[in-house]
Design a protein around this motif. Structure first.
Motif, PDB file in Angstrom:
ATOM      1  N   ARG A 249     101.612   0.209 -18.927  1.00 22.54           N
ATOM      2  CA  ARG A 249     100.817  -0.673 -18.086  1.00 22.54           C
ATOM      3  C   ARG A 249     100.773  -2.073 -18.665  1.00 22.54           C
ATOM      4  O   ARG A 249     100.319  -2.272 -19.806  1.00 22.54           O
ATOM      5  CB  ARG A 249      99.395  -0.150 -17.912  1.00 22.54           C
ATOM      6  N   PRO A 250     101.235  -3.075 -17.903  1.00 27.32           N
ATOM      7  CA  PRO A 250     101.105  -4.455 -18.361  1.00 27.32           C
ATOM      8  C   PRO A 250      99.637  -4.822 -18.557  1.00 27.32           C
ATOM      9  O   PRO A 250      98.738  -4.200 -17.965  1.00 27.32           O
ATOM     10  CB  PRO A 250     101.722  -5.268 -17.213  1.00 27.32           C
ATOM     11  N   TRP A 251      99.414  -5.818 -19.414  1.00 26.39           N
ATOM     12  CA  TRP A 251      98.092  -6.412 -19.627  1.00 26.39           C
ATOM     13  C   TRP A 251      97.165  -5.548 -20.487  1.00 26.39           C
ATOM     14  O   TRP A 251      96.445  -6.054 -21.321  1.00 26.39           O
ATOM     15  CB  TRP A 251      97.431  -6.737 -18.291  1.00 26.39           C
ATOM     16  N   THR A 252      97.174  -4.236 -20.254  1.00 26.44           N
ATOM     17  CA  THR A 252      96.262  -3.373 -21.013  1.00 26.44           C
ATOM     18  C   THR A 252      96.979  -2.665 -22.163  1.00 26.44           C
ATOM     19  O   THR A 252      96.564  -2.784 -23.315  1.00 26.44           O
ATOM     20  CB  THR A 252      95.603  -2.340 -20.092  1.00 26.44           C
ATOM     21  N   GLN A 253      98.052  -1.924 -21.867  1.00 30.28           N
ATOM     22  CA  GLN A 253      98.767  -1.246 -22.948  1.00 30.28           C
ATOM     23  C   GLN A 253      99.595  -2.219 -23.779  1.00 30.28           C
ATOM     24  O   GLN A 253      99.799  -1.997 -24.975  1.00 30.28           O
ATOM     25  CB  GLN A 253      99.644  -0.129 -22.385  1.00 30.28           C
ATOM     26  N   LEU A 254     100.093  -3.260 -23.154  1.00 31.59           N
ATOM     27  CA  LEU A 254     100.739  -4.359 -23.873  1.00 31.59           C
ATOM     28  C   LEU A 254      99.937  -5.620 -23.553  1.00 31.59           C
ATOM     29  O   LEU A 254     100.236  -6.323 -22.585  1.00 31.59           O
ATOM     30  CB  LEU A 254     102.204  -4.508 -23.466  1.00 31.59           C
ATOM     31  N   PRO A 255      98.909  -5.890 -24.333  1.00 32.71           N
ATOM     32  CA  PRO A 255      97.978  -6.978 -24.009  1.00 32.71           C
ATOM     33  C   PRO A 255      98.683  -8.329 -23.841  1.00 32.71           C
ATOM     34  O   PRO A 255      99.690  -8.604 -24.499  1.00 32.71           O
ATOM     35  CB  PRO A 255      97.038  -7.000 -25.213  1.00 32.71           C
ATOM     36  N   VAL A 256      98.145  -9.115 -22.930  1.00 35.58           N
ATOM     37  CA  VAL A 256      98.622 -10.476 -22.619  1.00 35.58           C
ATOM     38  C   VAL A 256      99.845 -10.443 -21.702  1.00 35.58           C
ATOM     39  O   VAL A 256      99.963 -11.240 -20.775  1.00 35.58           O
ATOM     40  CB  VAL A 256      98.941 -11.299 -23.891  1.00 35.58           C
ATOM     41  N   TRP A 257     100.765  -9.502 -21.935  1.00 36.71           N
ATOM     42  CA  TRP A 257     102.036  -9.486 -21.203  1.00 36.71           C
ATOM     43  C   TRP A 257     101.887  -8.927 -19.799  1.00 36.71           C
ATOM     44  O   TRP A 257     101.241  -7.896 -19.581  1.00 36.71           O
ATOM     45  CB  TRP A 257     103.055  -8.631 -21.950  1.00 36.71           C
ATOM     46  N   VAL A 258     102.513  -9.613 -18.846  1.00 35.22           N
ATOM     47  CA  VAL A 258     102.727  -9.093 -17.498  1.00 35.22           C
ATOM     48  C   VAL A 258     104.148  -9.483 -17.096  1.00 35.22           C
ATOM     49  O   VAL A 258     104.659 -10.521 -17.538  1.00 35.22           O
ATOM     50  CB  VAL A 258     101.699  -9.626 -16.473  1.00 35.22           C
ATOM     51  N   PRO A 259     104.819  -8.681 -16.297  1.00 34.12           N
ATOM     52  CA  PRO A 259     106.235  -8.948 -16.020  1.00 34.12           C
ATOM     53  C   PRO A 259     106.448 -10.229 -15.231  1.00 34.12           C
ATOM     54  O   PRO A 259     105.642 -10.581 -14.363  1.00 34.12           O
ATOM     55  CB  PRO A 259     106.669  -7.715 -15.210  1.00 34.12           C
ATOM     56  N   PRO A 260     107.522 -10.942 -15.526  1.00 30.52           N
ATOM     57  CA  PRO A 260     107.821 -12.181 -14.798  1.00 30.52           C
ATOM     58  C   PRO A 260     108.113 -11.894 -13.334  1.00 30.52           C
ATOM     59  O   PRO A 260     108.595 -10.822 -12.970  1.00 30.52           O
ATOM     60  CB  PRO A 260     109.064 -12.708 -15.518  1.00 30.52           C
ATOM     61  N   GLY A 261     107.782 -12.864 -12.494  1.00 30.66           N
ATOM     62  CA  GLY A 261     108.067 -12.733 -11.076  1.00 30.66           C
ATOM     63  C   GLY A 261     107.132 -11.813 -10.325  1.00 30.66           C
ATOM     64  O   GLY A 261     107.328 -11.554  -9.136  1.00 30.66           O
ATOM     65  N   SER A 262     106.072 -11.327 -10.995  1.00 32.46           N
ATOM     66  CA  SER A 262     105.137 -10.399 -10.353  1.00 32.46           C
ATOM     67  C   SER A 262     103.892 -11.125  -9.870  1.00 32.46           C
ATOM     68  O   SER A 262     103.580 -12.242 -10.304  1.00 32.46           O
ATOM     69  CB  SER A 262     104.730  -9.305 -11.342  1.00 32.46           C
ATOM     70  N   ASP A 263     103.159 -10.464  -8.965  1.00 29.31           N
ATOM     71  CA  ASP A 263     101.870 -11.006  -8.542  1.00 29.31           C
ATOM     72  C   ASP A 263     100.940 -11.194  -9.736  1.00 29.31           C
ATOM     73  O   ASP A 263     100.179 -12.166  -9.794  1.00 29.31           O
ATOM     74  CB  ASP A 263     101.210 -10.061  -7.524  1.00 29.31           C
ATOM     75  N   MET A 264     100.999 -10.253 -10.673  1.00 28.64           N
ATOM     76  CA  MET A 264     100.134 -10.345 -11.847  1.00 28.64           C
ATOM     77  C   MET A 264     100.430 -11.595 -12.658  1.00 28.64           C
ATOM     78  O   MET A 264      99.517 -12.268 -13.142  1.00 28.64           O
ATOM     79  CB  MET A 264     100.288  -9.103 -12.725  1.00 28.64           C
ATOM     80  N   HIS A 265     101.723 -11.904 -12.821  1.00 31.16           N
ATOM     81  CA  HIS A 265     102.058 -13.088 -13.615  1.00 31.16           C
ATOM     82  C   HIS A 265     101.611 -14.358 -12.910  1.00 31.16           C
ATOM     83  O   HIS A 265     101.075 -15.282 -13.542  1.00 31.16           O
ATOM     84  CB  HIS A 265     103.557 -13.144 -13.908  1.00 31.16           C
ATOM     85  N   ASP A 266     101.795 -14.422 -11.611  1.00 28.79           N
ATOM     86  CA  ASP A 266     101.332 -15.593 -10.855  1.00 28.79           C
ATOM     87  C   ASP A 266      99.822 -15.763 -10.991  1.00 28.79           C
ATOM     88  O   ASP A 266      99.321 -16.881 -11.143  1.00 28.79           O
ATOM     89  CB  ASP A 266     101.695 -15.443  -9.374  1.00 28.79           C
ATOM     90  N   ALA A 267      99.090 -14.655 -10.930  1.00 25.59           N
ATOM     91  CA  ALA A 267      97.632 -14.718 -10.950  1.00 25.59           C
ATOM     92  C   ALA A 267      97.076 -14.978 -12.343  1.00 25.59           C
ATOM     93  O   ALA A 267      96.116 -15.748 -12.511  1.00 25.59           O
ATOM     94  CB  ALA A 267      97.046 -13.413 -10.393  1.00 25.59           C
ATOM     95  N   LEU A 268      97.674 -14.333 -13.360  1.00 25.96           N
ATOM     96  CA  LEU A 268      97.108 -14.386 -14.702  1.00 25.96           C
ATOM     97  C   LEU A 268      97.688 -15.495 -15.567  1.00 25.96           C
ATOM     98  O   LEU A 268      97.051 -15.911 -16.544  1.00 25.96           O
ATOM     99  CB  LEU A 268      97.312 -13.036 -15.395  1.00 25.96           C
ATOM    100  N   HIS A 269      98.879 -15.958 -15.222  1.00 22.56           N
ATOM    101  CA  HIS A 269      99.510 -17.009 -16.025  1.00 22.56           C
ATOM    102  C   HIS A 269     100.034 -18.145 -15.152  1.00 22.56           C
ATOM    103  O   HIS A 269     100.986 -18.831 -15.542  1.00 22.56           O
ATOM    104  CB  HIS A 269     100.666 -16.425 -16.849  1.00 22.56           C
ATOM    105  N   GLY A 270      99.415 -18.357 -13.977  1.00 22.59           N
ATOM    106  CA  GLY A 270      99.979 -19.348 -13.064  1.00 22.59           C
ATOM    107  C   GLY A 270      99.000 -20.300 -12.422  1.00 22.59           C
ATOM    108  O   GLY A 270      99.322 -20.926 -11.424  1.00 22.59           O
ATOM    109  N   ALA A 271      97.798 -20.458 -12.970  1.00 19.30           N
ATOM    110  CA  ALA A 271      96.801 -21.332 -12.343  1.00 19.30           C
ATOM    111  C   ALA A 271      97.121 -22.807 -12.561  1.00 19.30           C
ATOM    112  O   ALA A 271      97.669 -23.195 -13.592  1.00 19.30           O
ATOM    113  CB  ALA A 271      95.411 -21.025 -12.896  1.00 19.30           C
ATOM    114  N   ASP A 272      96.761 -23.620 -11.595  1.00 23.94           N
ATOM    115  CA  ASP A 272      96.808 -25.077 -11.743  1.00 23.94           C
ATOM    116  C   ASP A 272      95.550 -25.504 -12.487  1.00 23.94           C
ATOM    117  O   ASP A 272      94.436 -25.252 -12.021  1.00 23.94           O
ATOM    118  CB  ASP A 272      96.862 -25.722 -10.358  1.00 23.94           C
ATOM    119  N   VAL A 273      95.713 -26.150 -13.623  1.00 26.72           N
ATOM    120  CA  VAL A 273      94.554 -26.540 -14.434  1.00 26.72           C
ATOM    121  C   VAL A 273      94.456 -28.059 -14.570  1.00 26.72           C
ATOM    122  O   VAL A 273      93.830 -28.572 -15.491  1.00 26.72           O
ATOM    123  CB  VAL A 273      94.602 -25.880 -15.831  1.00 26.72           C
TER     124      VAL A 273
END
Length: 330
Positions: free
Chosen positions: A253-277
């Motif tokens: 499981r991304p994010w929990t079993q491998l903390p911080v990491w989520v697969p590229p090109g996924s909804d999770m990556h857009d949401a967790l590592h893609g905000a406009d700041v």
């Protein structure tokens, strides 16, 4: 400046207290007394979940309140309503989880929001609770005196979620380490101390409104983060970079079993590592290098005997060694 922190002894709250004391501010902390606030803060006792739990706040005035509450919005509602006439500004540390799933990469503070719980609601789900907390702050202080700090991934000393501590202790243990790729995967996080400094700056500038409070996209990469862990631990670990599809095919499981990491090109990556700041950066957010965050977290872990605190309301993170060995054996 007179600052009231609701909480103030763990992770983000503690970082705010330490930063405010470092600026010479007068700091008051309200908590249950399980943990002590940093030296120099005035400590008040109160349990926000109990009847009359805010009685210690019956008197006093403050320039700002900082609230990191993450459960039933009712607690934010009661505190904000009580303090509306005795505090200048209410800073609520919220979350980017308040955005309707899944926000596209580049989402701003104007992205659609979840349907929040009522301001007086009991505990529901994390995104709804955080949005309910926002509504409670807005309802008592109004839009012009409320600051909604929509944080994302927070790392650094005092972390009580376990993400960076897990990577550090795993790499310190040595041997082959499953490193989820690609190495250049862009990450988005904020050091808790940079979060705290921005909050205090927001109080000084009398800011209001919502802010995505995370570092810039790509401020670090997965490779940069794990290389920094390897450097500070000095252990005999070997990072074995593994393709995302291999990790996912193994049922990890991304994010929990491998903390911080989520697969590229996924909804999770857009949401967790893609905000406009850009709004946070334009109002003073400054982010230290990933190597500093990692080194200081490692130093803190050593000081406390290697056992990081764990919030009881959050699941433990990390990968079972047997699962890791099985994937690497392939």
């Amino acid at each position: 400046m007179r600052l009231l922190i609701l909480g103030g002894t763990e992770f983000a709250g503690r970082a705010v207290v330490e930063a405010a004391l470092g600026r010479g501010w007068e700091v008051t902390v309200l908590n249950r007394g399980r943990l002590q606030p940093p030296p120099g803060a005035r400590a008040l006792r109160g349990d926000r979940t109990a009847p009359d739990g805010l009685a210690a706040l019956a008197g006093g005035e403050w320039d700002a309140v900082v609230d990191t509450w993450s459960s039933a919005p009712r607690a934010v509602h009661e505190a904000a309503r009580l303090l509306a006439d005795r505090a200048g500004r209410y800073v609520y540390v919220s979350s980017c989880s308040v955005y309707a799933w899944a926000p596209p990469a580049g989402y701003t503070e104007d992205a659609p929001l979840v349907a929040g719980a009522e301001a007086e609601a009991e505990h529901t789900e994390y995104p709804q609770d955080k949005r309910g907390g926002e509504l409670a702050a807005l309802g008592a202080f109004g839009a012009d005196r409320s600051v909604l700090v929509r944080s994302g991934l927070i790392l650094g000393p005092y972390e009580n979620i376990g993400r960076l501590p897990w990577w550090l202790t795993r790499i310190a243990r040595g041997g082959p380490v499953l490193a989820p790729g690609p190495r250049g995967l862009p990450l988005q996080y904020v050091d808790v101390r940079d979060l705290a400094e921005w909050i205090l700056g927001a109080v000084e500038r009398e800011l209001s409104g919502a802010y995505n409070l995370i570092g810039p996209r790509g401020h670090a990469t997965m490779g940069g983060l794990l290389d920094a862990c390897l450097e500070v631990t000095g252990g005999p670990a070997e990072l074995r970079w593994t393709a995302p599809e291999v990790v996912l095919d193994a049922g990890i499981r991304p994010w929990t079993q491998l903390p911080v990491w989520v697969p590229p090109g996924s909804d999770m990556h857009d949401a967790l590592h893609g905000a406009d700041v850009s709004r946070a950066l334009a109002t003073g957010l400054s982010c230290r290098p990933v190597a500093e965050t990692v080194a200081d977290t490692w130093a803190w872990l050593r000081e406390i005997g290697w056992s990081a605190p764990q919030r009881p309301d959050r699941p433990a993170v990390g990968l079972d060694p047997a699962v890791e060995a099985k994937v690497l054996g392939r």
